[in-house]
Design an enzyme around this catalytic site. Structure first.
Site, PDB file in Angstrom:
ATOM      1  CB  SER A   1     -56.973  16.150   8.494  1.00 20.69           C
ATOM      2  OG  SER A   1     -56.435  15.941   7.218  1.00 20.69           O
TER       3      SER A   1
ATOM      4  NE  ARG B   1     -61.454   8.447   5.014  1.00 18.04           N
ATOM      5  CZ  ARG B   1     -61.708   9.534   5.716  1.00 18.04           C
ATOM      6  NH1 ARG B   1     -60.775  10.026   6.496  1.00 18.04           N
ATOM      7  NH2 ARG B   1     -62.870  10.115   5.669  1.00 18.04           N
TER       8      ARG B   1
ATOM      9  CE  LYS C   1     -64.835  20.188   6.995  1.00 19.59           C
ATOM     10  NZ  LYS C   1     -64.046  19.089   6.439  1.00 19.59           N
TER      11      LYS C   1
ATOM     12  CG  HIS D   1     -54.941  13.980   2.375  1.00 16.62           C
ATOM     13  ND1 HIS D   1     -54.693  14.625   3.562  1.00 16.62           N
ATOM     14  CD2 HIS D   1     -56.300  13.939   2.248  1.00 16.62           C
ATOM     15  CE1 HIS D   1     -55.845  14.967   4.133  1.00 16.62           C
ATOM     16  NE2 HIS D   1     -56.834  14.555   3.355  1.00 16.62           N
TER      17      HIS D   1
HETATM   18  O1  PNS Z   1     -61.128  17.331   2.865  1.00 14.13           O
HETATM   19  P1  PNS Z   1     -62.622  17.535   2.950  1.00 14.13           P
HETATM   20  O2  PNS Z   1     -62.958  18.591   3.964  1.00 14.13           O
HETATM   21  O3  PNS Z   1     -63.372  16.258   3.176  1.00 14.13           O
HETATM   22  O4  PNS Z   1     -63.059  18.081   1.509  1.00 14.13           O
HETATM   23  C1  PNS Z   1     -64.402  18.417   1.248  1.00 14.13           C
HETATM   24  C2  PNS Z   1     -64.507  19.261  -0.035  1.00 14.13           C
HETATM   25  C3  PNS Z   1     -63.576  20.435   0.032  1.00 14.13           C
HETATM   26  C4  PNS Z   1     -64.146  18.400  -1.223  1.00 14.13           C
HETATM   27  C5  PNS Z   1     -65.978  19.718  -0.141  1.00 14.13           C
HETATM   28  O5  PNS Z   1     -66.384  20.248   1.091  1.00 14.13           O
HETATM   29  C6  PNS Z   1     -66.177  20.767  -1.229  1.00 14.13           C
HETATM   30  O6  PNS Z   1     -66.145  20.468  -2.396  1.00 14.13           O
HETATM   31  N1  PNS Z   1     -66.390  22.025  -0.787  1.00 14.13           N
HETATM   32  C7  PNS Z   1     -66.542  23.165  -1.676  1.00 14.13           C
HETATM   33  C8  PNS Z   1     -67.972  23.739  -1.594  1.00 14.13           C
HETATM   34  C9  PNS Z   1     -68.907  22.949  -2.481  1.00 14.13           C
HETATM   35  O7  PNS Z   1     -68.720  22.855  -3.673  1.00 14.13           O
HETATM   36  N2  PNS Z   1     -69.940  22.351  -1.851  1.00 14.13           N
HETATM   37  C10 PNS Z   1     -70.904  21.528  -2.552  1.00 14.13           C
HETATM   38  C11 PNS Z   1     -70.358  20.124  -2.751  1.00 14.13           C
HETATM   39  S1  PNS Z   1     -71.394  19.184  -3.807  1.00 14.13           S
END
Ligand code: PNS
Length: 160
Positions: free
Chosen positions: A128, A91, A42, A18
């Protein structure tokens, strides 16, 4: 103020992968906002406050990075902050399919573009989730997270 970008994630906890993405992305924008998703669904190992604290400590040396939290839709948060670009690290090709879907949905919802940055191959195997699993069973993750994150993982999981 010039362009601001938003780097979102759960960061449970922040890893060296990150931080590589955050540092490199921050060089291309006036301000990089790191958005930490509250993400109750989560069931994170670290509370929102702990994740924010670990991130803030990790980016303390980067001049133009702000760490903050959000709940709900990323597109709404991007709108509230007047952010023009979302930045995501890739990645591997396996990341791409879901990331593309999210990028297209976020564009649909908020007219916001997503820029992808390739992670340093040194960290391309990192997540993570994997860090937590390895640390939980006593594996050595000392070179994969900052020292202060390692200390918190050890505290939380009760292993050295
Ligand atoms: O670190 P992560 O868990 O892979 O991050 C995922 C994240 C937080 C970027 C994604 O789950 C997100 O944007 N969540 C917010 C809710 C949302 O907007 N969902 C629709 C995505 S198009």
């Amino acid at each position: 103020m010039g362009p601001t970008a938003l780097c979102p994630g759960t960061f449970d906890p922040v890893t060296n992968g990150h931080l590589d993405v955050i540092e490199r992305a921050s060089q291309h924008f006036d301000l990089l906002v790191v958005g930490v998703l509250e993400n109750r669904s989560k069931d994170p190992l670290f509370s929102l406050d702990e994740r924010l604290r670990m991130l803030r400590e990790s980016v303390a040396g980067f001049g133009n990075v702000e760490v903050t939290s959000f709940a709900g839709l990323l597109a709404d948060f991007a709108n509230e902050r007047g952010v023009s670009v979302i930045v995501k690290g890739l990645r591997a090709v396996s990341d791409f399919e879901y990331e593309l879907q999210m990028a297209q949905m976020n564009h649909r919802l908020a007219g916001i573009d997503t820029f992808f940055i390739s992670t340093n191959p040194v960290w391309s195997f990192l997540s993570s989730a994997l860090i937590k699993e390895v640390a939980r069973f006593g594996g050595d993750v000392s070179e994969l997270v900052p020292p202060h994150v390692l200390a918190r993982l050890t505290e939380k999981l009760g292993r050295s």
